[in-house]
Enzyme design. Sequence first.
Site, PDB file in Angstrom:
ATOM      1  N   ASP A 100      -0.892 -30.485   3.235  1.00  0.00           N
ATOM      2  CA  ASP A 100      -2.112 -29.832   3.977  1.00  0.00           C
ATOM      3  C   ASP A 100      -3.382 -29.960   3.480  1.00  0.00           C
ATOM      4  O   ASP A 100      -4.555 -30.444   4.446  1.00  0.00           O
ATOM      5  CB  ASP A 100      -1.432 -28.228   4.344  1.00  0.00           C
ATOM      6  CG  ASP A 100      -2.701 -27.701   5.193  1.00  0.00           C
ATOM      7  OD1 ASP A 100      -2.481 -27.544   6.616  1.00  0.00           O
ATOM      8  OD2 ASP A 100      -3.612 -27.306   4.361  1.00  0.00           O
ATOM      9  N   GLY A 128       3.243 -27.777  13.101  1.00  0.00           N
ATOM     10  CA  GLY A 128       4.454 -27.070  13.642  1.00  0.00           C
ATOM     11  C   GLY A 128       4.414 -26.471  15.048  1.00  0.00           C
ATOM     12  O   GLY A 128       5.536 -26.682  15.974  1.00  0.00           O
ATOM     13  N   VAL A 162      -3.379 -27.151   9.038  1.00  0.00           N
ATOM     14  CA  VAL A 162      -2.765 -28.269   9.722  1.00  0.00           C
ATOM     15  C   VAL A 162      -1.077 -28.063   9.751  1.00  0.00           C
ATOM     16  O   VAL A 162      -0.611 -28.681  10.819  1.00  0.00           O
ATOM     17  CB  VAL A 162      -3.302 -29.573   8.908  1.00  0.00           C
ATOM     18  CG1 VAL A 162      -2.695 -30.659   9.485  1.00  0.00           C
ATOM     19  CG2 VAL A 162      -4.914 -29.429   8.785  1.00  0.00           C
ATOM     20  N   ASP A 163      -0.507 -27.685   8.620  1.00  0.00           N
ATOM     21  CA  ASP A 163       0.944 -27.212   8.609  1.00  0.00           C
ATOM     22  C   ASP A 163       1.064 -26.735   9.877  1.00  0.00           C
ATOM     23  O   ASP A 163       2.353 -26.746  10.407  1.00  0.00           O
ATOM     24  CB  ASP A 163       1.223 -26.678   7.392  1.00  0.00           C
ATOM     25  CG  ASP A 163       1.799 -27.859   6.239  1.00  0.00           C
ATOM     26  OD1 ASP A 163       2.026 -28.915   6.712  1.00  0.00           O
ATOM     27  OD2 ASP A 163       1.645 -27.398   5.094  1.00  0.00           O
ATOM     28  N   ILE A 164       0.423 -25.596  10.008  1.00  0.00           N
ATOM     29  CA  ILE A 164       0.676 -24.563  11.125  1.00  0.00           C
ATOM     30  C   ILE A 164       0.679 -25.073  12.547  1.00  0.00           C
ATOM     31  O   ILE A 164       1.577 -24.909  13.307  1.00  0.00           O
ATOM     32  CB  ILE A 164       0.101 -23.126  10.852  1.00  0.00           C
ATOM     33  CG1 ILE A 164       0.394 -22.620   9.562  1.00  0.00           C
ATOM     34  CG2 ILE A 164       0.381 -22.397  12.054  1.00  0.00           C
ATOM     35  CD1 ILE A 164      -0.386 -21.421   9.481  1.00  0.00           C
TER      36      ILE A 164
END
Length: 381
Positions: free
Chosen positions: A131, A168, A163-165
């Site tokens: 991220d 997802g 960015v990960d969130i």
Amino acid sequence: MAGPWAGQILADLGAEVIKIERAGVGDDTRRWGPPYLKDEEGNDTAESGYYLSVNRGKKSVEVDIASESGQEVIRELAKTSDILLENFKVGTLERYGLGAEQLRAINPELIYCSITGFGQDGPKAKELAYDFMIQAMGGLMSVTGGPDGEAGAGPQKMGVPIVDIMTGMYSTIAVLAALANRNNGASGEQIDIAMLDVSVAMLANQAMNFLVSGTVPTRKGNKHPNIQPQDVFAVRDGHIVLAVGNDEQFSRFAEAIGSPELAEDPRYATNVERVRNLDTLHPLISERLLADDLAHWIDTFGAKGVPCGPINTVPMVLEEAQVKHREMLRHLPHELSGTVPQVVSPMRFQKAPLEFDHAPPLLGEHTHDILARLGLTPTEA
């Protein structure tokens, strides 16, 4: 966090989500601590706070995908599953005979979603990504942080792996869209989600500002690039966030600070002019706000319908009356600690309310049950 976040959203929505973990080791994030969940005697467990934030409602099955028997477990699961989420480097699962084409040959209805740093093709496709580096490469850090020349200036990442969130979130939207499409007569689908693509998409108004003007967006700290006044302002005993969103709100704001003439001044009467003349407007506002305490301004602006708020710490957020009313913090039964706290999904459905009954699973907690359903034994995983 991207793949686990997507899986947790689906679990919250009622899906049976089976988390495949390395035998004897499990998800890397189980060890991303401290902090760790405490057991009922106050000792650290093996469950990190990071892991506990993204795995609610799932079932954990230990599988060695490098073994033939482990690969067979995945194939058996794929035969009856709707969706497969995978977060490996490009080509990893293909090496084990578990790639999209290989599994969709077994189950053409399978929706196979691959989540990677850079996507399934392109010059960087096979590179690792996290991220933090994608926030940098994707431009988000170039518009986040204090402007040059100010104390503490420099690029900053978000305080959460945004960015990960968001990857997802996009993955969840994509698989549900594919599921809806399949229910309308289409077959399965192969989905390619890249963190870098997501980061670029998240540039939103900043990217469009550049595309229509040719001016490179820069770090402005807490100042909004297009709407003013929106910033953090010092008050007599702390700080306040102002989010004045239009000319009518600015007129009410000017009255609230005892300077109604600002709303009539041609330099500040419209948002366009406020943005252009922020260098003179900002000091005027700062001077007025320093004259009183946070509680006074919160009450005063609230009475005038001017959007504002305090800068809460995490404990303060969880104690906010509105947050407590919405029951965003729940406590779920947990085998090791009695209960485990969870910040739950923000989605609210009138006819089908979400249920939060199952804590993040212990490593391999459901291996026996799932394999028994497949007609296999734990030794075959």
